[in-house]
Design a protein around this motif. Structure first.
Motif, PDB file in Angstrom:
ATOM      1  N   ALA A 208     -16.854   3.473 -11.236  1.00  0.00           N
ATOM      2  CA  ALA A 208     -15.722   2.568 -11.442  1.00  0.00           C
ATOM      3  C   ALA A 208     -14.517   3.313 -12.000  1.00  0.00           C
ATOM      4  CB  ALA A 208     -16.128   1.421 -12.372  1.00  0.00           C
ATOM      5  N   ALA A 209     -14.769   4.281 -12.885  1.00  0.00           N
ATOM      6  CA  ALA A 209     -13.659   5.064 -13.429  1.00  0.00           C
ATOM      7  C   ALA A 209     -12.986   5.882 -12.332  1.00  0.00           C
ATOM      8  CB  ALA A 209     -14.162   5.979 -14.542  1.00  0.00           C
ATOM      9  N   GLY A 210     -13.792   6.397 -11.398  1.00  0.00           N
ATOM     10  CA  GLY A 210     -13.225   7.143 -10.285  1.00  0.00           C
ATOM     11  C   GLY A 210     -12.405   6.260  -9.371  1.00  0.00           C
ATOM     12  N   LEU A 211     -12.854   5.019  -9.192  1.00  0.00           N
ATOM     13  CA  LEU A 211     -12.094   4.080  -8.360  1.00  0.00           C
ATOM     14  C   LEU A 211     -10.778   3.711  -9.041  1.00  0.00           C
ATOM     15  CD1 LEU A 211     -11.988   2.431  -5.769  1.00  0.00           C
ATOM     16  CD2 LEU A 211     -13.306   0.637  -6.910  1.00  0.00           C
ATOM     17  N   GLU A 212     -10.832   3.548 -10.354  1.00  0.00           N
ATOM     18  CA  GLU A 212      -9.595   3.288 -11.095  1.00  0.00           C
ATOM     19  C   GLU A 212      -8.648   4.481 -10.988  1.00  0.00           C
ATOM     20  OE1 GLU A 212      -7.396   0.817 -12.361  1.00  0.00           O
ATOM     21  OE2 GLU A 212      -9.127   0.137 -13.538  1.00  0.00           O
ATOM     22  N   ALA A 213      -9.206   5.683 -11.029  1.00  0.00           N
ATOM     23  CA  ALA A 213      -8.386   6.883 -10.882  1.00  0.00           C
ATOM     24  C   ALA A 213      -7.768   6.962  -9.492  1.00  0.00           C
ATOM     25  CB  ALA A 213      -9.232   8.127 -11.156  1.00  0.00           C
ATOM     26  N   LEU A 214      -8.501   6.473  -8.495  1.00  0.00           N
ATOM     27  CA  LEU A 214      -7.956   6.434  -7.135  1.00  0.00           C
ATOM     28  C   LEU A 214      -6.718   5.555  -7.073  1.00  0.00           C
ATOM     29  CD1 LEU A 214      -8.037   6.802  -4.034  1.00  0.00           C
ATOM     30  CD2 LEU A 214      -9.740   4.961  -3.955  1.00  0.00           C
ATOM     31  N   LEU A 215      -6.791   4.379  -7.685  1.00  0.00           N
ATOM     32  CA  LEU A 215      -5.634   3.485  -7.698  1.00  0.00           C
ATOM     33  C   LEU A 215      -4.461   4.132  -8.417  1.00  0.00           C
ATOM     34  CD1 LEU A 215      -7.277   0.003  -8.455  1.00  0.00           C
ATOM     35  CD2 LEU A 215      -6.925   1.127  -6.248  1.00  0.00           C
ATOM     36  N   GLU A 216      -4.737   4.779  -9.541  1.00  0.00           N
ATOM     37  CA  GLU A 216      -3.674   5.429 -10.302  1.00  0.00           C
ATOM     38  C   GLU A 216      -3.044   6.567  -9.502  1.00  0.00           C
ATOM     39  OE1 GLU A 216      -5.379   6.661 -13.963  1.00  0.00           O
ATOM     40  OE2 GLU A 216      -5.710   4.619 -14.714  1.00  0.00           O
TER      41      GLU A 216
ATOM     42  N   GLN B  94       1.613   8.537  -6.225  1.00  0.00           N
ATOM     43  CA  GLN B  94       2.209   9.070  -5.002  1.00  0.00           C
ATOM     44  C   GLN B  94       3.248   8.129  -4.406  1.00  0.00           C
ATOM     45  OE1 GLN B  94      -0.759  10.319  -2.161  1.00  0.00           O
ATOM     46  NE2 GLN B  94      -1.867  11.579  -3.654  1.00  0.00           N
ATOM     47  N   GLY B  95       3.570   7.063  -5.116  1.00  0.00           N
ATOM     48  CA  GLY B  95       4.623   6.158  -4.677  1.00  0.00           C
ATOM     49  C   GLY B  95       4.169   5.005  -3.820  1.00  0.00           C
ATOM     50  N   TYR B  96       2.852   4.765  -3.735  1.00  0.00           N
ATOM     51  CA  TYR B  96       2.351   3.658  -2.923  1.00  0.00           C
ATOM     52  C   TYR B  96       2.358   2.350  -3.713  1.00  0.00           C
ATOM     53  CZ  TYR B  96       0.578   6.935   0.588  1.00  0.00           C
ATOM     54  OH  TYR B  96       0.473   7.898   1.556  1.00  0.00           O
ATOM     55  N   SER B  97       2.716   1.271  -3.041  1.00  0.00           N
ATOM     56  CA  SER B  97       2.502  -0.071  -3.574  1.00  0.00           C
ATOM     57  C   SER B  97       1.083  -0.482  -3.219  1.00  0.00           C
ATOM     58  CB  SER B  97       3.508  -1.066  -2.981  1.00  0.00           C
ATOM     59  OG  SER B  97       4.830  -0.730  -3.341  1.00  0.00           O
TER      60      SER B  97
ATOM     61  N   LYS C  24       6.006   2.381   0.917  1.00  0.00           N
ATOM     62  CA  LYS C  24       4.683   2.917   1.189  1.00  0.00           C
ATOM     63  C   LYS C  24       3.627   1.956   0.644  1.00  0.00           C
ATOM     64  CE  LYS C  24       4.136   7.252   0.141  1.00  0.00           C
ATOM     65  NZ  LYS C  24       4.193   8.514  -0.651  1.00  0.00           N
ATOM     66  N   PHE C  25       2.731   1.509   1.521  1.00  0.00           N
ATOM     67  CA  PHE C  25       1.657   0.615   1.104  1.00  0.00           C
ATOM     68  C   PHE C  25       0.324   1.360   1.122  1.00  0.00           C
ATOM     69  CE2 PHE C  25       4.564  -2.763   2.732  1.00  0.00           C
ATOM     70  CZ  PHE C  25       4.651  -3.506   1.565  1.00  0.00           C
ATOM     71  N   ALA C  26      -0.507   1.081   0.141  1.00  0.00           N
ATOM     72  CA  ALA C  26      -1.903   1.489   0.163  1.00  0.00           C
ATOM     73  C   ALA C  26      -2.739   0.227   0.297  1.00  0.00           C
ATOM     74  CB  ALA C  26      -2.267   2.245  -1.108  1.00  0.00           C
ATOM     75  N   PHE C  27      -3.458   0.117   1.406  1.00  0.00           N
ATOM     76  CA  PHE C  27      -4.326  -1.038   1.640  1.00  0.00           C
ATOM     77  C   PHE C  27      -5.679  -0.738   0.990  1.00  0.00           C
ATOM     78  CE2 PHE C  27      -2.120  -2.099   5.956  1.00  0.00           C
ATOM     79  CZ  PHE C  27      -0.982  -2.468   5.275  1.00  0.00           C
ATOM     80  N   ILE C  28      -6.090  -1.560   0.050  1.00  0.00           N
ATOM     81  CA  ILE C  28      -7.352  -1.380  -0.664  1.00  0.00           C
ATOM     82  C   ILE C  28      -8.332  -2.454  -0.204  1.00  0.00           C
ATOM     83  CG2 ILE C  28      -8.456  -1.134  -2.914  1.00  0.00           C
ATOM     84  CD1 ILE C  28      -6.182   0.880  -2.386  1.00  0.00           C
ATOM     85  N   GLY C  29      -9.426  -2.037   0.420  1.00  0.00           N
ATOM     86  CA  GLY C  29     -10.454  -3.002   0.798  1.00  0.00           C
ATOM     87  C   GLY C  29     -10.393  -3.486   2.225  1.00  0.00           C
TER      88      GLY C  29
ATOM     89  N   ARG D 235       6.738   0.581   8.900  1.00  0.00           N
ATOM     90  CA  ARG D 235       5.707   0.178   7.964  1.00  0.00           C
ATOM     91  C   ARG D 235       4.407   0.929   8.197  1.00  0.00           C
ATOM     92  NH1 ARG D 235       9.040  -4.164   8.481  1.00  0.00           N
ATOM     93  NH2 ARG D 235       9.152  -5.640   6.733  1.00  0.00           N
ATOM     94  N   ARG D 236       4.039   1.058   9.463  1.00  0.00           N
ATOM     95  CA  ARG D 236       2.735   1.638   9.810  1.00  0.00           C
ATOM     96  C   ARG D 236       2.627   3.103   9.431  1.00  0.00           C
ATOM     97  NH1 ARG D 236      -1.701   2.806  10.007  1.00  0.00           N
ATOM     98  NH2 ARG D 236      -3.205   2.654  11.700  1.00  0.00           N
ATOM     99  N   GLU D 237       3.712   3.842   9.560  1.00  0.00           N
ATOM    100  CA  GLU D 237       3.657   5.284   9.325  1.00  0.00           C
ATOM    101  C   GLU D 237       3.455   5.624   7.854  1.00  0.00           C
ATOM    102  OE1 GLU D 237       7.301   6.683  11.005  1.00  0.00           O
ATOM    103  OE2 GLU D 237       6.433   6.973  13.012  1.00  0.00           O
ATOM    104  N   GLN D 238       3.649   4.673   6.969  1.00  0.00           N
ATOM    105  CA  GLN D 238       3.577   4.963   5.539  1.00  0.00           C
ATOM    106  C   GLN D 238       2.425   4.227   4.856  1.00  0.00           C
ATOM    107  OE1 GLN D 238       7.441   5.980   3.518  1.00  0.00           O
ATOM    108  NE2 GLN D 238       8.185   4.326   4.822  1.00  0.00           N
ATOM    109  N   VAL D 239       1.356   3.980   5.605  1.00  0.00           N
ATOM    110  CA  VAL D 239       0.217   3.252   5.051  1.00  0.00           C
ATOM    111  C   VAL D 239      -0.942   4.208   4.783  1.00  0.00           C
ATOM    112  CG1 VAL D 239      -1.551   1.527   5.562  1.00  0.00           C
ATOM    113  CG2 VAL D 239       0.825   1.060   6.131  1.00  0.00           C
ATOM    114  N   PHE D 240      -1.518   4.083   3.601  1.00  0.00           N
ATOM    115  CA  PHE D 240      -2.752   4.774   3.240  1.00  0.00           C
ATOM    116  C   PHE D 240      -3.839   3.708   3.170  1.00  0.00           C
ATOM    117  CE2 PHE D 240      -5.997   6.682   0.654  1.00  0.00           C
ATOM    118  CZ  PHE D 240      -5.900   8.055   0.865  1.00  0.00           C
ATOM    119  N   ILE D 241      -4.960   3.929   3.856  1.00  0.00           N
ATOM    120  CA  ILE D 241      -5.975   2.885   3.970  1.00  0.00           C
ATOM    121  C   ILE D 241      -7.269   3.313   3.277  1.00  0.00           C
ATOM    122  CG2 ILE D 241      -7.425   1.554   5.545  1.00  0.00           C
ATOM    123  CD1 ILE D 241      -5.175   1.597   7.558  1.00  0.00           C
ATOM    124  N   VAL D 242      -7.675   2.496   2.305  1.00  0.00           N
ATOM    125  CA  VAL D 242      -8.986   2.631   1.674  1.00  0.00           C
ATOM    126  C   VAL D 242      -9.859   1.508   2.224  1.00  0.00           C
ATOM    127  CG1 VAL D 242     -10.285   2.662  -0.486  1.00  0.00           C
ATOM    128  CG2 VAL D 242      -7.962   3.623  -0.404  1.00  0.00           C
ATOM    129  N   ALA D 243     -10.754   1.850   3.120  1.00  0.00           N
ATOM    130  CA  ALA D 243     -11.615   0.851   3.751  1.00  0.00           C
ATOM    131  C   ALA D 243     -12.827   0.575   2.877  1.00  0.00           C
ATOM    132  CB  ALA D 243     -12.058   1.345   5.124  1.00  0.00           C
TER     133      ALA D 243
END
Length: 374
Positions: free
Chosen positions: A10-18, A23-26, A113-118, A147-155
């Protein structure tokens, strides 16, 4: 260097969000609002639906309380990532009159820049379909592209199957195999996640996080979770020849039957992660000084959608439902080289009267087989 399969807690997942925020992602991820799982801005793990599950069936959706602390123990809610990549309302340009001068300004492409989580596997396939629609021809939608070019996806791989899910039938899940930067499998509820990197960007980010190599048992556990999900799909669809099945049954009596139940409410198209139809709306103020043109989601279920000079082409609910289902499962292949359905089941769950396209296809198939046997 990250291994092929790594473990974070869980701490690693929290670090991922941080790290993504750094890196400037919403960050956009699942959260509970209005008694549903919706995709909205998140900041920490506390915003995720910890210990929340859901019940889904035809015309039925309820959140439930799980007996563990799983962060991703639900299936999918009414929203898809489409709302961020292909927004429901998009202003195209605005104009203002100043005396005899008219100034027209095109709406700039959104620089965010969006980061999609989940994101689930079915949703990744839906994004790939919309990529083909908006980016796969000579006519590129610049707003979608920006929009698409600036998306980071965490599946997130699915640990449970919903009552209306049929992604196995469509070969779109439950395991994410493409379209992600990082993919998680929750192997210990809320505490341990198997991680795979899908891109160099994902691998580089994982290297900065506290992680370790996964054990053989942990990998086997993740595989068993996914196998259990695949074995417990709520629905199924014989997709192999459904394209040809519907093409030769355009006058089937089942279309009348479903039309007698359909409300033409457009819910199925609004929640669908691949539907992309829009209309254009012009507005102006009462003084006639300012005006704007906007693009809005539309639906083939509305009477006005097929309007041309003299009236609508599809005046009956029967013709509109048939258009939607045959396009989604059949003629989509002709346009884009794949089915337009990813088996998420949203159209079944959010239909007020519980119309089930897998059942409609099955009913047509049964009589088609009987006709062929006579």
């Amino acid at each position: 260097m990250a291994e092929a399969h790594s473990i974070i807690d869980a701490a690693g997942l929290e670090a991922l969000l941080e790290a993504l925020r750094g890196q400037g992602y919403s960050l956009v991820g699942p959260t509970v609002r209005d008694a549903a799982i919706v995709y909205d801005e998140i900041a920490t793990l506390d915003d995720l639906p910890r210990g929340v599950g859901d019940e889904q069936d035809g015309g039925h959706y309820r959140l439930t309380r799980r007996n563990d602390e799983a962060l991703f123990g639900y299936v999918v809610g009414p929203q898809s990532w489409k709302k961020l990549l292909h927004p429901p309302v998009l202003r195209l340009w605005s104009a203002r009159r100043d005396g005899d001068e008219l100034r027209v300004e095109a709406e700039p492409d959104r620089d965010e820049k969006f980061a999609f989580i989940g994101a689930r596997s079915c949703e990744l396939h839906a994004i790939a379909i919309q990529d083909r629609v908006f980016l796969g021809s000579a006519y590129v939608d610049s707003h979608y592209q920006a929009r698409r070019e600036q998306v980071f996806i965490v599946a997130v791989n699915c640990g449970v199957a919903g009552g209306a899910c049929f992604c196995v039938s469509m070969d779109t899940g439950p395991k994410a195999t493409m379209g992600f930067d990082l993919a998680l499998t929750e192997i210990v509820a809320g505490r341990s996640f198997l991680v795979e990197a899908g891109t160099e960007a994902g691998r580089a980010l994982l290297d900065t996080l506290p992680h370790r190599a996964a054990t053989i048992d942990e990998i086997a556990n993740a595989e068993a979770i996914l196998a259990g999900t695949a074995a417990n799909m709520g629905r199924s669809l014989e997709a192999g020849d459904v394209r040809e099945l519907l093409a030769r049954n355009l006058d089937h009596p089942r279309w009348d039957d479903v039309a007698s139940r359909c409300l033409a409410c457009t819910n199925c198209t609004m929640v669908c992660p691949t539907c992309f139809c829009t209309s254009v709306e012009d507005t102006s103020d009462l003084a006639g000084v300012e005006s704007a043109r906007s693009r809005r989601w539309d639906s083939c279920f509305t009477l006005d959608f097929s309007y041309i000079h003299g009236g609508s082409v599809r005046q009956s609910v029967k013709s509109r439902y048939r258009q939607w289902m045959t396009h989604k499962l059949s003629t989509w292949h002709d346009q884009f080289g794949s089915s337009g359905c990813v088996g998420c089941g949203r159209c079944i769950v959010w239909c007020p009267v519980g119309i089930d396209l897998t059942e409609e296809a099955r009913a047509i198939r049964e009589t088609d087989a009987q006709k062929g046997a006579t």
